[in-house]
Structures are given as structure tokens and as C-alpha cells.
Design a protein around this motif. Structure first.
Motif, PDB file in Angstrom:
ATOM      1  N   LEU A  51       9.832   3.095   8.879  1.00 11.24           N
ATOM      2  CA  LEU A  51       9.366   4.475   8.717  1.00 11.24           C
ATOM      3  C   LEU A  51       7.996   4.500   8.039  1.00 11.24           C
ATOM      4  CD1 LEU A  51      12.611   6.410   7.700  1.00 11.24           C
ATOM      5  CD2 LEU A  51      11.229   6.772   9.768  1.00 11.24           C
ATOM      6  N   LYS A  52       7.837   3.652   7.017  1.00 11.14           N
ATOM      7  CA  LYS A  52       6.547   3.574   6.331  1.00 11.14           C
ATOM      8  C   LYS A  52       5.451   3.090   7.278  1.00 11.14           C
ATOM      9  CE  LYS A  52       8.293   2.725   1.634  1.00 11.14           C
ATOM     10  NZ  LYS A  52       8.385   1.723   0.525  1.00 11.14           N
ATOM     11  N   LEU A  53       5.777   2.089   8.095  1.00 14.00           N
ATOM     12  CA  LEU A  53       4.780   1.556   9.024  1.00 14.00           C
ATOM     13  C   LEU A  53       4.444   2.568  10.116  1.00 14.00           C
ATOM     14  CD1 LEU A  53       6.147  -2.094   9.306  1.00 14.00           C
ATOM     15  CD2 LEU A  53       4.025  -1.380   8.197  1.00 14.00           C
ATOM     16  N   LYS A  54       5.453   3.285  10.596  1.00 14.04           N
ATOM     17  CA  LYS A  54       5.192   4.319  11.602  1.00 14.04           C
ATOM     18  C   LYS A  54       4.308   5.423  11.031  1.00 14.04           C
ATOM     19  CE  LYS A  54       9.406   3.594  14.297  1.00 14.04           C
ATOM     20  NZ  LYS A  54      10.735   4.141  14.666  1.00 14.04           N
ATOM     21  N   PHE A  55       4.532   5.781   9.772  1.00 14.01           N
ATOM     22  CA  PHE A  55       3.703   6.801   9.138  1.00 14.01           C
ATOM     23  C   PHE A  55       2.270   6.298   8.980  1.00 14.01           C
ATOM     24  CE2 PHE A  55       2.114   8.939   5.218  1.00 14.01           C
ATOM     25  CZ  PHE A  55       2.086  10.241   5.712  1.00 14.01           C
ATOM     26  N   ALA A  56       2.125   5.012   8.614  1.00 19.90           N
ATOM     27  CA  ALA A  56       0.786   4.423   8.493  1.00 19.90           C
ATOM     28  C   ALA A  56       0.078   4.415   9.843  1.00 19.90           C
ATOM     29  CB  ALA A  56       0.893   3.014   7.927  1.00 19.90           C
ATOM     30  N   TYR A  57       0.827   4.152  10.905  1.00 22.81           N
ATOM     31  CA  TYR A  57       0.237   4.177  12.253  1.00 22.81           C
ATOM     32  C   TYR A  57      -0.197   5.598  12.617  1.00 22.81           C
ATOM     33  CZ  TYR A  57      -0.184   3.742  17.331  1.00 22.81           C
ATOM     34  OH  TYR A  57      -0.639   3.783  18.615  1.00 22.81           O
ATOM     35  N   TRP A  58       0.630   6.557  12.278  1.00 20.81           N
ATOM     36  CA  TRP A  58       0.294   7.954  12.575  1.00 20.81           C
ATOM     37  C   TRP A  58      -0.986   8.371  11.849  1.00 20.81           C
ATOM     38  CZ3 TRP A  58       0.466  12.282   9.186  1.00 20.81           C
ATOM     39  CH2 TRP A  58       0.288  13.518   9.823  1.00 20.81           C
ATOM     40  N   LYS A  59      -1.179   7.886  10.627  1.00 26.30           N
ATOM     41  CA  LYS A  59      -2.357   8.248   9.835  1.00 26.30           C
ATOM     42  C   LYS A  59      -3.620   7.507  10.274  1.00 26.30           C
ATOM     43  CE  LYS A  59      -2.220   8.412   5.423  1.00 26.30           C
ATOM     44  NZ  LYS A  59      -2.008   7.980   4.018  1.00 26.30           N
ATOM     45  N   ALA A  60      -3.457   6.360  10.912  1.00 25.13           N
ATOM     46  CA  ALA A  60      -4.617   5.538  11.271  1.00 25.13           C
ATOM     47  C   ALA A  60      -5.523   6.267  12.251  1.00 25.13           C
ATOM     48  CB  ALA A  60      -4.148   4.218  11.874  1.00 25.13           C
ATOM     49  N   LYS A  61      -6.827   5.987  12.150  1.00 28.34           N
ATOM     50  CA  LYS A  61      -7.814   6.627  13.010  1.00 28.34           C
ATOM     51  C   LYS A  61      -8.503   5.577  13.874  1.00 28.34           C
ATOM     52  CE  LYS A  61      -8.687  10.258   9.607  1.00 28.34           C
ATOM     53  NZ  LYS A  61      -9.696  10.884   8.712  1.00 28.34           N
TER      54      LYS A  61
END
Length: 342
Positions: free
Chosen positions: A13-23
Motif C-alpha cells: 500500500l505504501k509503495l502504491k501510494f508512492a507510485y501514485w505520487k510520483a511525477k
């Protein structure tokens, strides 16, 4: 539900959130009309075994695809790199993923990144470079393996390279929908021997982490001191991250030079053994907590100067060692080249 499975869910979940935030703009792909070969999860951290894999893989891809632009995406830039490359990738571009020993639940964060790359480029050929497969037999490990099977099997053009026979048979069993091939660790394709260098002393390259099988250091040090032999410690992990390409190459040359000036290496690290092989340095090798060292040793057991655990007799003439190295090294190179000629 076990605590490890819960931890698995939380991590993802943390990694998916980090992916969502990445630009996507955080990773710049240089523009050119040349075909491209993308290299994901390149090591920019302090494990020199993984750094050497990254270096050897880049060298191999550059030689195998001389007209292509090799674009390295450091593991720390994975999320932004995926988003940036998805915008511009062409169907004929090749996606490659770093080799190593992180296909399993011990390094679940890296396994997540690998699966994300595979899911993100369904229309491209993907080659996962030589890996050791090591999912534990725990409930959490079986759960993680089932997820990997589902994602890997869904890709229509995924080649997975195993770096030793144990992983090869496991991959053939679990990932039977994918193209599985057996080749050595990519670092074995390198030749870092230094001719005419004098050798002195012993290097201890021993683990102090979760992959350590037994603590043999004290016993070895006592033996060396009794024999009045000089020794020094040199780990393959330097404990730093976010290394530039120049820093990575500099650290590799340091350790290869240290091995090249040593009479003997004593190690229980896989790449301690492989660095001894590519520098032509006699070595005594102990097993680690899993099968990967002994299994990978099979590729180089005939080189004449690497001895696994019990066999500690080193020697033979320089001519014999040279011939044995060339025979083994040429066989390894040919096996890799055959992968890309099919």
C-alpha cells in the motif's frame, strides 16, 4: 491472517501510494530517434554485488545492441521512470530488469517494483536478467509467490533468466507460461584480471546479515594469526545509497583492485566468490543461508582456483589457471549471446 501477510499488504500500500505520487517529469529520458533498450531497477545503492550486476548488464546490452540507446533507470527512480517511459515507449523497444538475488519475499519491496514494471509494459518484450528465485515456504512466502505467478504469467512476452539450476527448475514449475532460460550471473561475463600485479595477504569478505549461515570469522582469524598471515576485511556492501555512476564504478574498481592484490579471498558472499573469479584470485568459499552460492559455483568450479568449503587446496601453474579461466569465461559469454540470437 499472519502478521507477515499484513506487513506485506502495508508495504505494498505504501509503495502504491508512492507510485501514485510520483511525477513523470522527475525522470528525463533523453530524446533520440534510435531504438531504445530500457534497464529497470539498476542498483544505485551500496551493495557492490548488485552494483556489479548493473555494470555488467549495461556493458552486455551496449555490446549486444550497439545501435540502441541503453537507458538506465536507477531503482530509486523506478516510479517516475515507469511513468515517463510509458509516455514514449515504442513497441519494438526492449525492457530489461536487473538480475540478482531479490526475486522472492525476502526483498518484497524490490519484488513489488519488478512486478510493477512487468504490469506496465504488456506490449513490449521484457527480459528479466539472471535471478535466484527464493520465496520462503511460510504462509507469507506462498502468498507472495502466488501473486508473482499471476503477474508474470499474464505477460505475453516475458523471458526470465535463472542464474543457477535450482532456480531454473523452480521457475519452470511456477512460471511455465513464461520463457525460462538458464544462464550464469551476468557478472561472470566480466574479465577484470590485472596482469603483473604482486599479491600479498588474505581478504576476508564475510556476511553479517540475514543470509549468513554460520559465523566462521573468529575461527578463520585465529588460524590466520597462528600462521602469521596478513589479512583485512573487505565487505561487498559499503553502506551508502544514491550513488552516481562514477561513484559506483569507482567502488567496483577499488574492490577488484583489492582482490587482484590479494593472495587469497575467504568469503561466504556470492559476489565475493564471483569477484574472485573475474579477477583470477584464489578463493575459499563457504555457503550462505540458501542455495545460491553452491548452485552458482557449478558454473565456475572448473576454473581451477575457486574452492567451495571443504576443498582448500589451491594452486596449479599460472598457465593452467589462464587456460581454465578462458575456457569457463568463453562458455559463459557464449551462453548469454545465444539468448539474444533466438
Amino acid at each position: 491472517m499472519s502478521s507477515k501477510i499484513i506487513s506485506h499488504f502495508i508495504l505494498r500500500l505504501k509503495l502504491k501510494f508512492a507510485y501514485w505520487k510520483a511525477k513523470a517529469n522527475d525522470f528525463v529520458v533523453p530524446y533520440s530517434e534510435r531504438e531504445k533498450c530500457y534497464f529497470f531497477l539498476a542498483a544505485d545503492y551500496g551493495n557492490l554485488g548488485d552494483v556489479a550486476i548493473t555494470y555488467a548488464q549495461t556493458e552486455f546490452l551496449s555490446e549486444r545492441f550497439p545501435n540502441a540507446e541503453i537507458i538506465e533507470i536507477p531503482i530509486s527512480k523506478t516510479f517516475a521512470g515507469i511513468k515517463a517511459i510509458k509516455r514514449i515507449v515504442k513497441k519494438d523497444d526492449i525492457i530489461t530488469i536487473v538480475g540478482g538475488g531479490n526475486m522472492g519475499d525476502m526483498y518484497d519491496d524490490i519484488e513489488f517494483l519488478r512486478q510493477l514494471v512487468i504490469k506496465s509494459f504488456k506490449n513490449n518484450r521484457i527480459i528479466s536478467f539472471p535471478q535466484t528465485l527464493d520465496f520462503s515456504k511460510t504462509l507469507s512466502g506462498r502468498f507472495s509467490l502466488a501473486k508473482a505467478k499471476r503477474i508474470y504469467s499474464s505477460h505475453p512476452n516475458l523471458t526470465i533468466l535463472a542464474r543457477e539450476s535450482v532456480s531454473y527448475h523452480l521457475m519452470k514449475h511456477h512460471f511455465y507460461k513464461n520463457d525460462i532460460k538458464l544462464v550464469p550471473d551476468i557478472v561472470m561475463t566480466l574479465d577484470e584480471r590485472q596482469t603483473g600485479e604482486s599479491r600479498k595477504g588474505v581478504i576476508l569478505c564475510l556476511r553479517n546479515d540475514s543470509e549468513k549461515k554460520t559465523d566462521v570469522r573468529d575461527e578463520i582469524v585465529k588460524l590466520l594469526e597462528t600462521s602469521s598471515m596478513e589479512y583485512k576485511d573487505y565487505d561487498t556492501h559499503i553502506g551508502r545509497g544514491n550513488l552516481s555512476q562514477e561513484e559506483r564504478l569507482g567502488e567496483l574498481h577499488k574492490i577488484w583492485s583489492a582482490f587482484s592484490h590479494s593472495e587469497l579471498v575467504i568469503t561466504d558472499r556470492l559476489h565475493g566468490m564471483i569477484f574472485a573469479f573475474i579477477t583470477g584470485t584464489p578463493a575459499i568459499v563457504f555457503p550462505n543461508s540458501n542455495f545460491k552460492i553452491h548452485a552458482c559455483y557449478e558454473w565456475i568450479k572448473d576454473c581451477g582456483y575457486i574452492k567451495f568449503v571443504e576443498e582448500s587446496t589451491l594452486g596449479d601453474s599460472d598457465d593452467r589457471l589462464l587456460n581454465d579461466f578462458n575456457m569457463v569465461h568463453n562458455s559463459i559469454l557464449q551462453r548469454f549471446n545465444n539468448i539474444f540470437c533466438e
